[in-house]
Design a protein around this motif. Structure first.
Motif, PDB file in Angstrom:
ATOM      1  N   LYS A   9     -60.205-111.465  -1.160  1.00 60.69           N
ATOM      2  CA  LYS A   9     -60.126-110.716  -2.411  1.00 60.69           C
ATOM      3  C   LYS A   9     -60.878-111.419  -3.543  1.00 60.69           C
ATOM      4  O   LYS A   9     -60.938-112.646  -3.586  1.00 60.69           O
ATOM      5  N   GLN A  10     -61.411-110.620  -4.454  1.00 63.39           N
ATOM      6  CA  GLN A  10     -62.069-111.176  -5.630  1.00 63.39           C
ATOM      7  C   GLN A  10     -61.022-111.834  -6.528  1.00 63.39           C
ATOM      8  O   GLN A  10     -59.935-111.300  -6.722  1.00 63.39           O
ATOM      9  N   ILE A  11     -61.357-113.000  -7.057  1.00 62.40           N
ATOM     10  CA  ILE A  11     -60.412-113.721  -7.917  1.00 62.40           C
ATOM     11  C   ILE A  11     -60.506-113.222  -9.354  1.00 62.40           C
ATOM     12  O   ILE A  11     -61.508-113.419 -10.050  1.00 62.40           O
ATOM     13  N   THR A  12     -59.472-112.519  -9.782  1.00 61.04           N
ATOM     14  CA  THR A  12     -59.341-112.058 -11.161  1.00 61.04           C
ATOM     15  C   THR A  12     -57.912-112.327 -11.607  1.00 61.04           C
ATOM     16  O   THR A  12     -57.033-112.643 -10.776  1.00 61.04           O
ATOM     17  N   PHE A  13     -57.670-112.206 -12.890  1.00 56.44           N
ATOM     18  CA  PHE A  13     -56.301-112.401 -13.389  1.00 56.44           C
ATOM     19  C   PHE A  13     -55.355-111.412 -12.717  1.00 56.44           C
ATOM     20  O   PHE A  13     -54.243-111.772 -12.298  1.00 56.44           O
ATOM     21  N   LYS A  14     -55.812-110.169 -12.559  1.00 55.31           N
ATOM     22  CA  LYS A  14     -54.986-109.125 -11.950  1.00 55.31           C
ATOM     23  C   LYS A  14     -54.676-109.440 -10.493  1.00 55.31           C
ATOM     24  O   LYS A  14     -53.529-109.296 -10.044  1.00 55.31           O
ATOM     25  N   SER A  15     -55.679-109.894  -9.731  1.00 55.13           N
ATOM     26  CA  SER A  15     -55.456-110.178  -8.307  1.00 55.13           C
ATOM     27  C   SER A  15     -54.539-111.385  -8.113  1.00 55.13           C
ATOM     28  O   SER A  15     -53.705-111.401  -7.202  1.00 55.13           O
ATOM     29  N   ILE A  16     -54.684-112.394  -8.976  1.00 56.51           N
ATOM     30  CA  ILE A  16     -53.819-113.578  -8.869  1.00 56.51           C
ATOM     31  C   ILE A  16     -52.375-113.215  -9.194  1.00 56.51           C
ATOM     32  O   ILE A  16     -51.438-113.647  -8.500  1.00 56.51           O
ATOM     33  N   ILE A  17     -52.184-112.413 -10.219  1.00 53.45           N
ATOM     34  CA  ILE A  17     -50.830-111.990 -10.579  1.00 53.45           C
ATOM     35  C   ILE A  17     -50.227-111.147  -9.461  1.00 53.45           C
ATOM     36  O   ILE A  17     -49.042-111.294  -9.114  1.00 53.45           O
ATOM     37  N   ALA A  18     -51.051-110.272  -8.849  1.00 49.64           N
ATOM     38  CA  ALA A  18     -50.560-109.441  -7.745  1.00 49.64           C
ATOM     39  C   ALA A  18     -50.106-110.301  -6.572  1.00 49.64           C
ATOM     40  O   ALA A  18     -49.118-109.995  -5.905  1.00 49.64           O
ATOM     41  N   ILE A  19     -50.828-111.391  -6.316  1.00 51.12           N
ATOM     42  CA  ILE A  19     -50.484-112.287  -5.215  1.00 51.12           C
ATOM     43  C   ILE A  19     -49.225-113.093  -5.523  1.00 51.12           C
ATOM     44  O   ILE A  19     -48.401-113.348  -4.642  1.00 51.12           O
ATOM     45  N   THR A  20     -49.064-113.489  -6.788  1.00 46.61           N
ATOM     46  CA  THR A  20     -47.969-114.400  -7.147  1.00 46.61           C
ATOM     47  C   THR A  20     -46.683-113.706  -7.600  1.00 46.61           C
ATOM     48  O   THR A  20     -45.633-114.355  -7.639  1.00 46.61           O
ATOM     49  N   VAL A  21     -46.749-112.427  -7.937  1.00 48.15           N
ATOM     50  CA  VAL A  21     -45.529-111.730  -8.366  1.00 48.15           C
ATOM     51  C   VAL A  21     -44.411-111.828  -7.319  1.00 48.15           C
ATOM     52  O   VAL A  21     -43.257-112.126  -7.668  1.00 48.15           O
ATOM     53  N   PRO A  22     -44.700-111.595  -6.022  1.00 48.55           N
ATOM     54  CA  PRO A  22     -43.618-111.734  -5.029  1.00 48.55           C
ATOM     55  C   PRO A  22     -43.029-113.143  -4.974  1.00 48.55           C
ATOM     56  O   PRO A  22     -41.812-113.300  -4.809  1.00 48.55           O
ATOM     57  N   THR A  23     -43.871-114.175  -5.101  1.00 51.60           N
ATOM     58  CA  THR A  23     -43.355-115.542  -5.035  1.00 51.60           C
ATOM     59  C   THR A  23     -42.566-115.899  -6.294  1.00 51.60           C
ATOM     60  O   THR A  23     -41.622-116.683  -6.237  1.00 51.60           O
ATOM     61  N   ILE A  24     -42.956-115.309  -7.432  1.00 52.84           N
ATOM     62  CA  ILE A  24     -42.195-115.527  -8.664  1.00 52.84           C
ATOM     63  C   ILE A  24     -40.808-114.899  -8.538  1.00 52.84           C
ATOM     64  O   ILE A  24     -39.790-115.524  -8.863  1.00 52.84           O
ATOM     65  N   PHE A  25     -40.766-113.662  -8.056  1.00 55.90           N
ATOM     66  CA  PHE A  25     -39.476-113.009  -7.840  1.00 55.90           C
ATOM     67  C   PHE A  25     -38.642-113.778  -6.821  1.00 55.90           C
ATOM     68  O   PHE A  25     -37.420-113.884  -6.949  1.00 55.90           O
ATOM     69  N   MET A  26     -39.302-114.312  -5.812  1.00 63.48           N
ATOM     70  CA  MET A  26     -38.620-115.074  -4.774  1.00 63.48           C
ATOM     71  C   MET A  26     -37.889-116.280  -5.366  1.00 63.48           C
ATOM     72  O   MET A  26     -36.700-116.507  -5.084  1.00 63.48           O
ATOM     73  N   THR A  27     -38.588-117.064  -6.176  1.00 57.78           N
ATOM     74  CA  THR A  27     -37.956-118.254  -6.757  1.00 57.78           C
ATOM     75  C   THR A  27     -36.899-117.891  -7.800  1.00 57.78           C
ATOM     76  O   THR A  27     -35.911-118.603  -7.959  1.00 57.78           O
TER      77      THR A  27
END
Length: 443
Positions: A9-27
């Motif tokens: 995936k292309q690295i953008t603020f949106k793509s990084i947030i999309a990837i990390t939202v599940p891990t943020i909710f997880m913690t």
């Protein structure tokens, strides 16, 4: 989102947030049910039980530290090899490191089961509190293996592109924990034994879910042929030593913090510090979750020599963490009364101490995110030396000095200020190393 696609995936603020939202909710889920544990124990079993849990908390930090050692250190090795297209070798390393973590868990489970009385008696001479400590620790000792294994499998699940599964498993674990907290503590009156079993089941269930996932050969990462490589083990340990030290030392420093608090404000002060650590933990979970999401990306792109993507992730991370730092600090300070009231009765001594202390303690949230990111950045880049310097200085050297010195000047307020002061000193160190190694890693 397919696991094979997260690294294309292309690295953008949106793509990084999309990837990390599940891990943020997880913690956040994990921090929440840890906090709910404290609420059940405090409100049903009393402040003495909560104090007992606080006293033996360094042992839980030790279990978490072992898991972090193999999770963070191993992930840096495995995902870097993935980036270098050494896929089968990476899978073999993952399988072997997972088995080693299980064997280590078996060893410590046996030790804690047979020597529980000795292990808890070093904290206090109070017979009633020792009994509570012993009851909880003995019961939880049966769950040391899943405690360590869960940390490992969770990190690799995220690294294989299945952050949603990691989040869902944590949610299931949280519901399990809360349900059995209610049943075992409130309904069945099982006391500290019930609280320990409920916590253990909250780890065991998601651990089984994640382990089953790695049986599937279609996954980017899956269990493969065992192949012991001493170099891989040593590299894993050198990479993960900072995370190991941070978790282990934080438990030791917490003991020092509580000892100082006990001498200043008594048992109510210790209960207040426990409450404050719970609040701080749930706010800090935002940073930890984000970093768990980006860490495998950093290791992968480092191995693939895609320096432009490393730079993009670093810059996006600093912006995101800075925004969250301001928001969490404001929220924790302005909502201190609401947050503390979940653990202590309004107007009680512990409540008054905790509300006042939380407002000072929460200032550390401004800097804890960037400091943690700095340490994890160098772990992901396989530079365990710099990572451990930052982590050890932050969690032990600076904090220990602050805990010892500041209360001599400002009393209890000095103790509350010890964490913000240590984070400020660590921020200076983190900034220095990030700038120093910028050219070497091209981030």
């Amino acid at each position: 989102m397919k696991s094979e696609n997260i690294y294309q995936k292309q690295i953008t603020f949106k793509s990084i947030i999309a990837i990390t939202v599940p891990t943020i909710f997880m913690t956040l889920i994990q921090a929440s049910y840890s906090m709910i544990d404290g609420m059940f124990i405090s409100n049903i079993l009393g402040a003495k039980a909560l104090s007992a849990l606080t006293l033996i908390s360094p042992y839980f930090n030790f279990f978490i530290a072992i898991g972090a050692l193999f999770a963070s250190g191993g992930s840096a090795v495995v995902m870097r090899k993935m980036g270098e297209n050494k896929t089968e070798e990476a899978r073999s390393d993952f399988t072997t490191l997972t088995l080693i973590s299980v064997l280590i868990g078996m060893i410590f489970s046996t030790i804690f089961l047979f020597f529980t009385k000795t292990l808890v008696s070093i904290f206090t001479n109070n017979i009633s509190i020792v009994a509570l400590c012993r009851e909880y620790l003995y019961s939880y000792s049966f769950f040391i293996i899943p405690q360590i294994l869960f940390a490992v499998l969770q990190t690799y699940t995220i690294g294989s592109g299945k952050a949603n599964l990691a989040m869902i498993s944590s949610l299931i674990g949280g519901v399990t924990n809360i349900l059995f907290d209610f049943l075992m503590i409130k309904v069945w009156n099982m006391g500290m034994c019930g609280a320990a079993i409920a916590s253990g089941l909250g780890i065991l269930v998601p651990c089984i879910i994640l382990a089953y996932n790695f049986i599937d050969k279609k996954n980017l990462l899956h269990f493969s042929v065992l192949k012991f490589d001493l170099k891989v083990l040593l590299k894993t340990m050198s990479n993960g030593v900072s995370e190991f030290a941070s978790n282990l030392i934080s438990g030791i420093v917490m003991m020092l913090f509580n000892a100082r608090m006990l001498s200043i404000a008594g048992a109510d002060g210790v209960a207040a510090s426990t409450i404050t650590f719970y609040v701080f933990g749930i706010m800090s979970a935002l940073y930890i979750g984000y970093m768990l999401g980006v860490s495998p990306l950093l290791s992968y792109f480092y191995g693939a020599e895609e320096n432009s993507k490393l730079k993009q992730i670093k810059n996006i991370s600093i912006v995101f963490i800075s925004v969250i730092a301001v928001l969490t600090t404001i929220l924790s300070i302005t909502c201190s009364k609401i947050l503390v009231s979940a653990f202590a009765q309004k107007g009680s001594s512990a409540y008054i101490i905790a509300v006042s202390g939380n407002k000072l303690f929460s200032l550390a949230l401004l800097l804890v995110g960037i400091n943690t990111f700095s340490s994890m950045l160098f772990t992901a880049l396989s530079n365990g030396k710099i990572s451990v310097i930052i982590a050890f200085s932050r969690t032990f050297v600076f904090l220990t000095m602050a805990i010892i010195l500041l209360p001599c000047i400002w009393g209890i307020n000095g103790l509350w200020f010890s964490v913000p002061v240590s984070e400020f000193l660590a921020f200076i160190l983190s900034t220095y190393y990030i700038k120093k190694y910028q050219k070497e890693y091209n981030y």
